[in-house]
Design a protein around this motif. Structure first.
Motif, PDB file in Angstrom:
ATOM      1  N   PRO A  17       0.806  -1.234   0.000  1.00 21.66           N
ATOM      2  CA  PRO A  17       0.000   0.000   0.000  1.00 21.66           C
ATOM      3  C   PRO A  17       0.836   1.279   0.000  1.00 21.66           C
ATOM      4  CG  PRO A  17      -0.866  -1.551   1.601  1.00 21.66           C
ATOM      5  CD  PRO A  17       0.437  -2.100   1.118  1.00 21.66           C
ATOM      6  N   VAL A  18       1.919   1.323   0.770  1.00 19.15           N
ATOM      7  CA  VAL A  18       2.734   2.541   0.799  1.00 19.15           C
ATOM      8  C   VAL A  18       3.472   2.722  -0.523  1.00 19.15           C
ATOM      9  CG1 VAL A  18       4.879   1.663   1.840  1.00 19.15           C
ATOM     10  CG2 VAL A  18       4.149   3.980   2.313  1.00 19.15           C
ATOM     11  N   SER A  19       3.811   1.634  -1.201  1.00 23.06           N
ATOM     12  CA  SER A  19       4.445   1.742  -2.515  1.00 23.06           C
ATOM     13  C   SER A  19       3.471   2.290  -3.548  1.00 23.06           C
ATOM     14  CB  SER A  19       4.955   0.372  -2.974  1.00 23.06           C
ATOM     15  OG  SER A  19       5.944  -0.111  -2.097  1.00 23.06           O
ATOM     16  N   VAL A  20       2.224   1.844  -3.494  1.00 15.49           N
ATOM     17  CA  VAL A  20       1.206   2.356  -4.415  1.00 15.49           C
ATOM     18  C   VAL A  20       0.961   3.837  -4.136  1.00 15.49           C
ATOM     19  CG1 VAL A  20      -1.239   2.211  -5.037  1.00 15.49           C
ATOM     20  CG2 VAL A  20       0.134   0.128  -4.853  1.00 15.49           C
ATOM     21  N   ARG A  21       0.877   4.217  -2.859  1.00 16.54           N
ATOM     22  CA  ARG A  21       0.684   5.640  -2.531  1.00 16.54           C
ATOM     23  C   ARG A  21       1.886   6.469  -2.969  1.00 16.54           C
ATOM     24  NH1 ARG A  21      -0.790   3.648   2.481  1.00 16.54           N
ATOM     25  NH2 ARG A  21       0.863   4.837   3.481  1.00 16.54           N
ATOM     26  N   ARG A  22       3.086   5.894  -2.921  1.00 15.81           N
ATOM     27  CA  ARG A  22       4.280   6.607  -3.391  1.00 15.81           C
ATOM     28  C   ARG A  22       4.199   6.821  -4.900  1.00 15.81           C
ATOM     29  NH1 ARG A  22       6.770  10.440  -3.249  1.00 15.81           N
ATOM     30  NH2 ARG A  22       8.659  10.508  -4.438  1.00 15.81           N
ATOM     31  N   LEU A  23       3.745   5.827  -5.626  1.00 18.20           N
ATOM     32  CA  LEU A  23       3.545   5.981  -7.069  1.00 18.20           C
ATOM     33  C   LEU A  23       2.490   7.048  -7.344  1.00 18.20           C
ATOM     34  CD1 LEU A  23       3.676   2.235  -8.126  1.00 18.20           C
ATOM     35  CD2 LEU A  23       5.282   4.014  -8.825  1.00 18.20           C
ATOM     36  N   HIS A  24       1.446   7.086  -6.534  1.00 19.85           N
ATOM     37  CA  HIS A  24       0.429   8.131  -6.683  1.00 19.85           C
ATOM     38  C   HIS A  24       1.041   9.521  -6.488  1.00 19.85           C
ATOM     39  CE1 HIS A  24      -3.200   5.340  -5.571  1.00 19.85           C
ATOM     40  NE2 HIS A  24      -2.646   5.023  -6.742  1.00 19.85           N
ATOM     41  N   ASP A  25       2.021   9.636  -5.601  1.00 19.97           N
ATOM     42  CA  ASP A  25       2.628  10.941  -5.342  1.00 19.97           C
ATOM     43  C   ASP A  25       3.370  11.474  -6.560  1.00 19.97           C
ATOM     44  OD1 ASP A  25       3.147  13.151  -3.611  1.00 19.97           O
ATOM     45  OD2 ASP A  25       5.177  12.393  -3.284  1.00 19.97           O
ATOM     46  N   VAL A  26       3.917  10.582  -7.364  1.00 23.09           N
ATOM     47  CA  VAL A  26       4.599  11.011  -8.594  1.00 23.09           C
ATOM     48  C   VAL A  26       3.655  10.922  -9.792  1.00 23.09           C
ATOM     49  CG1 VAL A  26       6.937  10.543  -7.795  1.00 23.09           C
ATOM     50  CG2 VAL A  26       5.667   8.752  -8.953  1.00 23.09           C
ATOM     51  N   ASP A  27       2.358  10.890  -9.496  1.00 20.79           N
ATOM     52  CA  ASP A  27       1.277  10.894 -10.498  1.00 20.79           C
ATOM     53  C   ASP A  27       1.342   9.693 -11.432  1.00 20.79           C
ATOM     54  OD1 ASP A  27      -1.103  11.957 -11.344  1.00 20.79           O
ATOM     55  OD2 ASP A  27      -0.208  13.394 -12.718  1.00 20.79           O
ATOM     56  N   ARG A  28       1.613   8.525 -10.873  1.00 19.87           N
ATOM     57  CA  ARG A  28       1.609   7.270 -11.619  1.00 19.87           C
ATOM     58  C   ARG A  28       0.543   6.357 -11.017  1.00 19.87           C
ATOM     59  NH1 ARG A  28       4.783  10.117 -13.926  1.00 19.87           N
ATOM     60  NH2 ARG A  28       6.701   9.536 -14.933  1.00 19.87           N
ATOM     61  N   SER A  29      -0.039   5.525 -11.832  1.00 14.16           N
ATOM     62  CA  SER A  29      -1.024   4.550 -11.376  1.00 14.16           C
ATOM     63  C   SER A  29      -0.331   3.500 -10.507  1.00 14.16           C
ATOM     64  CB  SER A  29      -1.662   3.872 -12.584  1.00 14.16           C
ATOM     65  OG  SER A  29      -2.405   2.754 -12.198  1.00 14.16           O
ATOM     66  N   GLY A  30      -1.084   2.894  -9.617  1.00 12.20           N
ATOM     67  CA  GLY A  30      -0.551   1.824  -8.781  1.00 12.20           C
ATOM     68  C   GLY A  30      -0.149   0.597  -9.572  1.00 12.20           C
ATOM     69  N   TRP A  31      -0.651   0.471 -10.801  1.00 14.83           N
ATOM     70  CA  TRP A  31      -0.289  -0.649 -11.652  1.00 14.83           C
ATOM     71  C   TRP A  31       1.198  -0.633 -12.022  1.00 14.83           C
ATOM     72  CZ3 TRP A  31      -3.276  -4.645 -11.706  1.00 14.83           C
ATOM     73  CH2 TRP A  31      -4.635  -4.481 -11.492  1.00 14.83           C
ATOM     74  N   TRP A  32       1.854   0.508 -11.892  1.00 21.86           N
ATOM     75  CA  TRP A  32       3.295   0.584 -12.136  1.00 21.86           C
ATOM     76  C   TRP A  32       4.068  -0.307 -11.166  1.00 21.86           C
ATOM     77  CZ3 TRP A  32       6.503   2.739 -15.719  1.00 21.86           C
ATOM     78  CH2 TRP A  32       5.910   3.567 -16.669  1.00 21.86           C
TER      79      TRP A  32
END
Length: 128
Positions: free
Chosen positions: A68-83
């Motif tokens: 979850p924290v990795s997905v939220r980190r991706l969200h912070d750089v405006d990337r989808s969690g699928w990355w």
């Protein structure tokens, strides 16, 4: 102390954004605890099926906390969690600065957000 309570409050949430600090504190703390448990189990002589079971449990818990924290980190750089499914993508993006101001995943955890009339704007930072 508020940061710790904020981290615990977002423990299993995929929504929102996570700053680099939140990501690295979570990742390094969980990794250190998992490796310490495995080291002391090995040192205590746990082996065979018992060690395999302990290994699977600790790595599963680590994944449940870090995903979850990795997905939220991706969200912070405006990337989808699928990355997250792209090998090394989370690690690479973990070093990028987040999007200043709000993006499609929410307000910036670093810069915050304030309202001016009906428009959300990020505050100007003076420590550049």
């Amino acid at each position: 102390m508020n940061r710790i309570f904020n981290l615990l409050g977002k423990f299993l949430s995929f929504a929102g954004r996570a700053a680099r600090t939140e990501y690295w504190i979570t990742f390094l703390t969980v990794s250190a605890v998992v490796y310490a448990i495995e080291f002391f189990a090995d040192y205590a002589g746990v082996s065979g099926d018992a060690f395999l079971f302990l290994f699977i449990v600790t790595r599963t818990v680590k994944s449940m906390i870090c995903l979850p924290v990795s997905v939220r980190r991706l969200h912070d750089v405006d990337r989808s969690g699928w990355w997250y499914l792209v090998p090394l993508a989370t690690f690479v993006f973990a070093f990028f600065d987040g999007t200043p101001g709000p993006n499609r995943f929410g307000p910036s955890p670093k810069y915050g957000m304030r309202r001016v009339g009906s428009v959300s704007v990020a505050p100007v930072r003076s420590d550049y």
